[in-house]
Design an enzyme around this catalytic site. Structure first.
Site, PDB file in Angstrom:
ATOM      1  N   LYS A  74      33.409  28.757  34.317  1.00 13.68           N
ATOM      2  CA  LYS A  74      32.973  29.971  35.023  1.00 13.68           C
ATOM      3  C   LYS A  74      31.898  29.567  36.011  1.00 13.68           C
ATOM      4  O   LYS A  74      31.225  28.547  35.830  1.00 13.68           O
ATOM      5  CB  LYS A  74      32.391  30.984  34.030  1.00 13.68           C
ATOM      6  CG  LYS A  74      32.386  32.403  34.531  1.00 13.68           C
ATOM      7  CD  LYS A  74      33.733  33.070  34.341  1.00 13.68           C
ATOM      8  CE  LYS A  74      33.804  34.438  34.919  1.00 13.68           C
ATOM      9  NZ  LYS A  74      34.997  35.169  34.450  1.00 13.68           N
ATOM     10  N   THR A  96      44.758  41.977  35.713  1.00 12.23           N
ATOM     11  CA  THR A  96      43.809  42.200  34.610  1.00 12.23           C
ATOM     12  C   THR A  96      43.912  43.635  34.100  1.00 12.23           C
ATOM     13  O   THR A  96      44.019  43.881  32.894  1.00 12.23           O
ATOM     14  CB  THR A  96      42.372  41.893  35.063  1.00 12.23           C
ATOM     15  OG1 THR A  96      42.350  40.617  35.700  1.00 12.23           O
ATOM     16  CG2 THR A  96      41.419  41.892  33.883  1.00 12.23           C
ATOM     17  N   SER A 147      46.755  34.080  37.060  1.00 10.15           N
ATOM     18  CA  SER A 147      46.185  32.956  37.816  1.00 10.15           C
ATOM     19  C   SER A 147      46.920  31.659  37.468  1.00 10.15           C
ATOM     20  O   SER A 147      47.211  30.844  38.342  1.00 10.15           O
ATOM     21  CB  SER A 147      44.697  32.785  37.495  1.00 10.15           C
ATOM     22  OG  SER A 147      43.897  33.665  38.244  1.00 10.15           O
ATOM     23  N   GLY A 178      38.358  34.917  41.174  1.00  9.69           N
ATOM     24  CA  GLY A 178      37.392  35.996  41.353  1.00  9.69           C
ATOM     25  C   GLY A 178      36.820  36.508  40.039  1.00  9.69           C
ATOM     26  O   GLY A 178      37.284  36.178  38.953  1.00  9.69           O
ATOM     27  N   ASP A 179      35.778  37.293  40.166  1.00 14.21           N
ATOM     28  CA  ASP A 179      35.183  38.058  39.064  1.00 14.21           C
ATOM     29  C   ASP A 179      34.344  39.128  39.771  1.00 14.21           C
ATOM     30  O   ASP A 179      34.634  39.467  40.934  1.00 14.21           O
ATOM     31  CB  ASP A 179      34.332  37.148  38.150  1.00 14.21           C
ATOM     32  CG  ASP A 179      33.974  37.810  36.814  1.00 14.21           C
ATOM     33  OD1 ASP A 179      34.814  37.801  35.906  1.00 14.21           O
ATOM     34  OD2 ASP A 179      32.876  38.372  36.687  1.00 14.21           O
ATOM     35  N   GLN A 228      35.776  32.343  28.095  1.00 12.39           N
ATOM     36  CA  GLN A 228      36.979  31.951  28.842  1.00 12.39           C
ATOM     37  C   GLN A 228      37.771  30.872  28.104  1.00 12.39           C
ATOM     38  O   GLN A 228      39.001  30.841  28.187  1.00 12.39           O
ATOM     39  CB  GLN A 228      36.548  31.450  30.226  1.00 12.39           C
ATOM     40  CG  GLN A 228      37.660  31.449  31.269  1.00 12.39           C
ATOM     41  CD  GLN A 228      37.852  32.805  31.924  1.00 12.39           C
ATOM     42  OE1 GLN A 228      36.890  33.454  32.299  1.00 12.39           O
ATOM     43  NE2 GLN A 228      39.094  33.229  32.069  1.00 12.39           N
ATOM     44  N   LYS A 282      39.918  32.759  25.546  1.00  8.13           N
ATOM     45  CA  LYS A 282      40.866  33.626  26.265  1.00  8.13           C
ATOM     46  C   LYS A 282      41.998  32.793  26.857  1.00  8.13           C
ATOM     47  O   LYS A 282      43.177  33.108  26.697  1.00  8.13           O
ATOM     48  CB  LYS A 282      40.112  34.346  27.387  1.00  8.13           C
ATOM     49  CG  LYS A 282      40.945  35.336  28.174  1.00  8.13           C
ATOM     50  CD  LYS A 282      40.294  35.740  29.494  1.00  8.13           C
ATOM     51  CE  LYS A 282      38.878  36.255  29.307  1.00  8.13           C
ATOM     52  NZ  LYS A 282      38.345  36.856  30.571  1.00  8.13           N
ATOM     53  N   LYS A 342      39.213  26.557  34.097  1.00  5.63           N
ATOM     54  CA  LYS A 342      39.761  27.719  34.808  1.00  5.63           C
ATOM     55  C   LYS A 342      38.906  28.916  34.493  1.00  5.63           C
ATOM     56  O   LYS A 342      38.611  29.205  33.322  1.00  5.63           O
ATOM     57  CB  LYS A 342      41.212  27.976  34.351  1.00  5.63           C
ATOM     58  CG  LYS A 342      41.887  29.131  35.080  1.00  5.63           C
ATOM     59  CD  LYS A 342      42.440  28.700  36.406  1.00  5.63           C
ATOM     60  CE  LYS A 342      42.750  29.857  37.353  1.00  5.63           C
ATOM     61  NZ  LYS A 342      41.587  30.290  38.170  1.00  5.63           N
ATOM     62  N   ASN A 380      38.048  45.888  40.816  1.00  7.14           N
ATOM     63  CA  ASN A 380      39.407  45.387  40.672  1.00  7.14           C
ATOM     64  C   ASN A 380      40.033  45.779  39.333  1.00  7.14           C
ATOM     65  O   ASN A 380      41.150  46.321  39.293  1.00  7.14           O
ATOM     66  CB  ASN A 380      39.377  43.863  40.833  1.00  7.14           C
ATOM     67  CG  ASN A 380      40.697  43.233  40.516  1.00  7.14           C
ATOM     68  OD1 ASN A 380      40.945  42.779  39.401  1.00  7.14           O
ATOM     69  ND2 ASN A 380      41.595  43.239  41.478  1.00  7.14           N
TER      70      ASN A 380
HETATM   71  P1  NDP Z   1      34.370  44.211  40.684  1.00  9.90           P
HETATM   72  O1  NDP Z   1      33.249  43.560  41.394  1.00  9.90           O
HETATM   73  O2  NDP Z   1      35.648  44.444  41.402  1.00  9.90           O
HETATM   74  O3  NDP Z   1      33.901  45.599  40.068  1.00  9.90           O
HETATM   75  C1  NDP Z   1      32.820  45.652  39.188  1.00  9.90           C
HETATM   76  C2  NDP Z   1      32.582  47.098  38.800  1.00  9.90           C
HETATM   77  O4  NDP Z   1      31.652  47.124  37.729  1.00  9.90           O
HETATM   78  C3  NDP Z   1      31.974  47.923  39.902  1.00  9.90           C
HETATM   79  O5  NDP Z   1      32.387  49.257  39.747  1.00  9.90           O
HETATM   80  C4  NDP Z   1      30.481  47.766  39.645  1.00  9.90           C
HETATM   81  O6  NDP Z   1      29.684  48.812  40.154  1.00  9.90           O
HETATM   82  C5  NDP Z   1      30.436  47.756  38.149  1.00  9.90           C
HETATM   83  N1  NDP Z   1      29.296  46.966  37.691  1.00  9.90           N
HETATM   84  C6  NDP Z   1      29.087  45.644  37.884  1.00  9.90           C
HETATM   85  N2  NDP Z   1      27.920  45.250  37.377  1.00  9.90           N
HETATM   86  C7  NDP Z   1      27.369  46.362  36.854  1.00  9.90           C
HETATM   87  C8  NDP Z   1      26.167  46.598  36.171  1.00  9.90           C
HETATM   88  N3  NDP Z   1      25.280  45.601  35.918  1.00  9.90           N
HETATM   89  N4  NDP Z   1      25.925  47.867  35.757  1.00  9.90           N
HETATM   90  C9  NDP Z   1      26.820  48.872  36.008  1.00  9.90           C
HETATM   91  N5  NDP Z   1      27.983  48.694  36.650  1.00  9.90           N
HETATM   92  C10 NDP Z   1      28.248  47.459  37.058  1.00  9.90           C
HETATM   93  O7  NDP Z   1      34.627  43.305  39.380  1.00  9.90           O
HETATM   94  P2  NDP Z   1      35.933  43.217  38.456  1.00  9.90           P
HETATM   95  O8  NDP Z   1      36.599  44.543  38.384  1.00  9.90           O
HETATM   96  O9  NDP Z   1      36.696  42.034  38.865  1.00  9.90           O
HETATM   97  O10 NDP Z   1      35.268  42.860  37.037  1.00  9.90           O
HETATM   98  C11 NDP Z   1      34.895  43.851  36.094  1.00  9.90           C
HETATM   99  C12 NDP Z   1      34.793  43.215  34.717  1.00  9.90           C
HETATM  100  O11 NDP Z   1      36.057  42.638  34.355  1.00  9.90           O
HETATM  101  C13 NDP Z   1      33.781  42.064  34.593  1.00  9.90           C
HETATM  102  O12 NDP Z   1      33.250  42.079  33.282  1.00  9.90           O
HETATM  103  C14 NDP Z   1      34.660  40.823  34.748  1.00  9.90           C
HETATM  104  O13 NDP Z   1      34.064  39.696  34.163  1.00  9.90           O
HETATM  105  C15 NDP Z   1      35.894  41.272  34.003  1.00  9.90           C
HETATM  106  N6  NDP Z   1      37.134  40.567  34.289  1.00  9.90           N
HETATM  107  C16 NDP Z   1      37.602  40.444  35.565  1.00  9.90           C
HETATM  108  C17 NDP Z   1      38.791  39.799  35.820  1.00  9.90           C
HETATM  109  C18 NDP Z   1      39.378  39.724  37.175  1.00  9.90           C
HETATM  110  O14 NDP Z   1      40.485  39.203  37.293  1.00  9.90           O
HETATM  111  N7  NDP Z   1      38.732  40.204  38.222  1.00  9.90           N
HETATM  112  C19 NDP Z   1      39.556  39.190  34.728  1.00  9.90           C
HETATM  113  C20 NDP Z   1      39.027  39.441  33.414  1.00  9.90           C
HETATM  114  C21 NDP Z   1      37.852  40.093  33.217  1.00  9.90           C
HETATM  115  P3  NDP Z   1      28.661  48.522  41.380  1.00  9.90           P
HETATM  116  O15 NDP Z   1      29.538  48.340  42.576  1.00  9.90           O
HETATM  117  O16 NDP Z   1      27.785  49.720  41.448  1.00  9.90           O
HETATM  118  O17 NDP Z   1      27.920  47.270  41.001  1.00  9.90           O
HETATM  119  O1  2IT Z   2      37.195  36.716  33.306  1.00  7.71           O
HETATM  120  C1  2IT Z   2      38.280  36.318  33.768  1.00  7.71           C
HETATM  121  O2  2IT Z   2      39.231  36.009  33.049  1.00  7.71           O
HETATM  122  C2  2IT Z   2      38.415  36.232  35.231  1.00  7.71           C
HETATM  123  N1  2IT Z   2      37.476  36.612  35.942  1.00  7.71           N
HETATM  124  C3  2IT Z   2      39.654  35.684  35.843  1.00  7.71           C
HETATM  125  C4  2IT Z   2      39.644  34.184  35.838  1.00  7.71           C
HETATM  126  C5  2IT Z   2      40.767  33.525  36.603  1.00  7.71           C
HETATM  127  O3  2IT Z   2      40.689  32.298  36.719  1.00  7.71           O
HETATM  128  O4  2IT Z   2      41.693  34.198  37.066  1.00  7.71           O
END
Ligand code: NDP
Ligand code: 2IT
Length: 451
Positions: A131, A215, A383, A170-171, A116, A119, A95, A246
């Site tokens: 992943k 998240t 999830s 997603g991520d 992961q 976590k 997952k 997100n």
């Molecule tokens: P999104 O794609 O929705 O948003 C990512 C954000 O981070 C954007 O604002 C983006 O800016 C910025 N970003 C991404 N890469 C870079 C970079 N290399 N340098 C600077 N800014 C960057 O992703 P999420 O919000 O889903 O994910 C954000 C973090 O949270 C990640 O580390 C992800 O692994 C983690 N995460 C996500 C989960 C989820 O359920 N979605 C769960 C747990 C953890 P820009 O648009 O300019 O690239």
């Molecule tokens: O980093 C994370 O935990 C996620 N991107 C969410 C993973 C999931 O299966 O919901």
């Protein structure tokens, strides 16, 4: 303890040699190994070289790398690389999310998959670790291009996933739109309505209430728990949040609901600081509806907000901090700046956003530090609740899911806090999360034999 440390150092050297040119994976492994000495000393079966437990745990069960050809709107063909790393299924089906970002390579996917495992173990919900993703860059691409990419990606991925096998979500760069296209292609190729094969689906077709929020909400709830232990609360605190995707958006939302004032957001071009606090309706309009940049938020917000090109949010003084963008976005210098600004707690919404040196600086300054494995587990936890709903053909109310999310975050905090104390590191949530997650996975692996 000395023997344990020597064994861990030998493991680290071996793993780095075996996996060259994967710096993020090395970093994630090292961060875990650095905290395991007390549990190796207490439970010698974990350390026994003859059982090779850590060697197995750091080697993915399966790594899939594939070509993803797709055509842009002008008819030009592009070739991207797709990945799915099925890291560990001792506790349940693999997952973990899919990341679409140009920086994605096998080492990045392995670091995320490795994190992961622990976590997911901490959620207590019976999910293994995996992943995936691609070096595809969705920015600037039309909906039709994103759809064709997702369809091509799933044309290969579908062979490897399934509700009892591997369940992506997603991520970075993968949200509701992409999950929709991926699910449609999976359904078409397999001729199955297999809702539980992906999570983060739309609520009208098998998705869970609160999954988009989970998240960010969970990361704020974890911060509230850390402050609670110290007799504090979020009410009236100022916050800095990085990112504007997100995780960041729903971190801002929950902070506001609980009486805190988030002052910032950011993207890869720079950050916004808003003296009146973020106007979430405007930020959602810019990011979720228009898919725009945070600079556009500042341009429309009026005099309270300004955009700082190229800067980092950590230079804005605040009581609490939520790194919610990407790995290694908060370094030692940023940590010193946060400490000088009086920060009380840091909760990692992103995966591995804080460099190891920065973590050390924050912890030594007495800042409550919640590592991503614990603090951002709310997303994958919901999830898993989505998988439960799909298995039972049920749709739970938003209230029910939010109550369960809150209970899960409280329980993760409690187990991490208790484990840190039990192993002689009170208040060290990094040690607590790593050991508590490790024990659950390691015990399952030992019970299941040499797999
Ligand atoms: P999104 O794609 O929705 O948003 C990512 C954000 O981070 C954007 O604002 C983006 O800016 C910025 N970003 C991404 N890469 C870079 C970079 N290399 N340098 C600077 N800014 C960057 O992703 P999420 O919000 O889903 O994910 C954000 C973090 O949270 C990640 O580390 C992800 O692994 C983690 N995460 C996500 C989960 C989820 O359920 N979605 C769960 C747990 C953890 P820009 O648009 O300019 O690239
Ligand atoms: O980093 C994370 O935990 C996620 N991107 C969410 C993973 C999931 O299966 O919901």
């Amino acid at each position: 303890m000395k023997d344990s440390k020597d064994r861990l150092e030998a493991l680290r050297v071996g793993i780095e040699r075996r996996n060259p040119a994967q710096p993020e994976f090395h970093q994630a492994v090292r961060e875990v190994l650095d905290t395991l000495a007390p549990v190796f000393a207490a439970r010698p079966e974990y350390a026994d070289p003859a059982a090779a437990l850590v060697e197995r745990l750091t080697e993915p069960e399966r790594q899939i790398v594939f070509r993803v050809p797709w055509q842009d709107d002008r008819g030009r063909v592009h070739v991207n690389r797709g990945y799915r790393v099925e890291f560990n299924s001792a506790l349940g089906p693999y997952k973990g999310g899919l990341r679409f970002h140009p920086s994605v390579d096998i080492g990045v996917v392995k670091f995320l998959g490795f994190e992961q495992i622990f976590k997911n173990a901490l959620t207590g919900l019976g999910i293994g670790g995996g992943k995936g993703g691609s070096d595809f860059d969705p920015r600037g691409r039309s909906d039709a291009e994103v759809m064709r990419f997702c369809q091509s990606f799933m044309t290969e991925l579908h062979r490897h996933i399934g509700e009892h096998t591997d369940v992506p979500a997603g991520d970075i760069g993968v949200g509701g739109r992409e999950i929709g296209y991926l699910f449609g292609q999976y359904r078409r190729i397999t001729n199955r309505w297999e809702a539980g094969v992906l999570t983060g689906k739309g609520q009208g077709w098998g998705g869970s209430a609160i999954r988009p929020q989970a998240t960010g909400y969970g990361s704020v709830l974890f911060a509230a728990e850390m402050l609670g232990v110290r007799g504090g609360s979020l009410d009236g605190l100022t916050a800095v949040v990085s990112g504007s995707g997100n995780v960041a958006l729903y971190t801002v939302e929950k902070l506001q609901q609980l009486g805190a004032n988030p002052l910032t957001c950011s993207d890869s071009h720079g950050y916004v600081v808003d003296d009146k606090g973020i106007d979430l309706a405007l930020l959602k309009q810019v990011k979720e509806v228009e898919r725009g940049r945070v600079s556009e938020y500042a341009a429309r917000r009026g005099s309270s907000a300004r955009f700082v090109p190229g800067g980092r949010v950590w230079e804005v003084p605040a009581d609490i901090a939520f790194p919610s963008a990407t790995q290694n976005e908060l370094d030692a210098q940023d940590a010193r700046t946060l400490v000088a600004g009086g920060v009380k707690a840091v909760s990692e919404g992103a995966n591995m956003p804080t460099t190891p040196e920065a973590v050390r600086i924050l912890q030594e300054a007495g800042v409550a530090f919640g590592p991503g494995k614990a603090a951002n587990a709310g997303g994958v936890a919901v999830s898993a609740l989505e998988m439960s709903q799909n298995a039972g053909r049920a749709a739970w109310s938003a209230q029910r899911v939010e109550d369960e999310l809150a209970a899960i975050m409280r329980s993760i905090h409690a187990v991490v806090h208790e484990t840190a104390e039990r192993y002689g590191a009170p208040g060290d949530y990094v040690t607590g999360a790593n050991i508590a997650g490790f024990e659950r996975v390691a015990d399952a692996m030992l019970a299941q034999g040499v797999i």
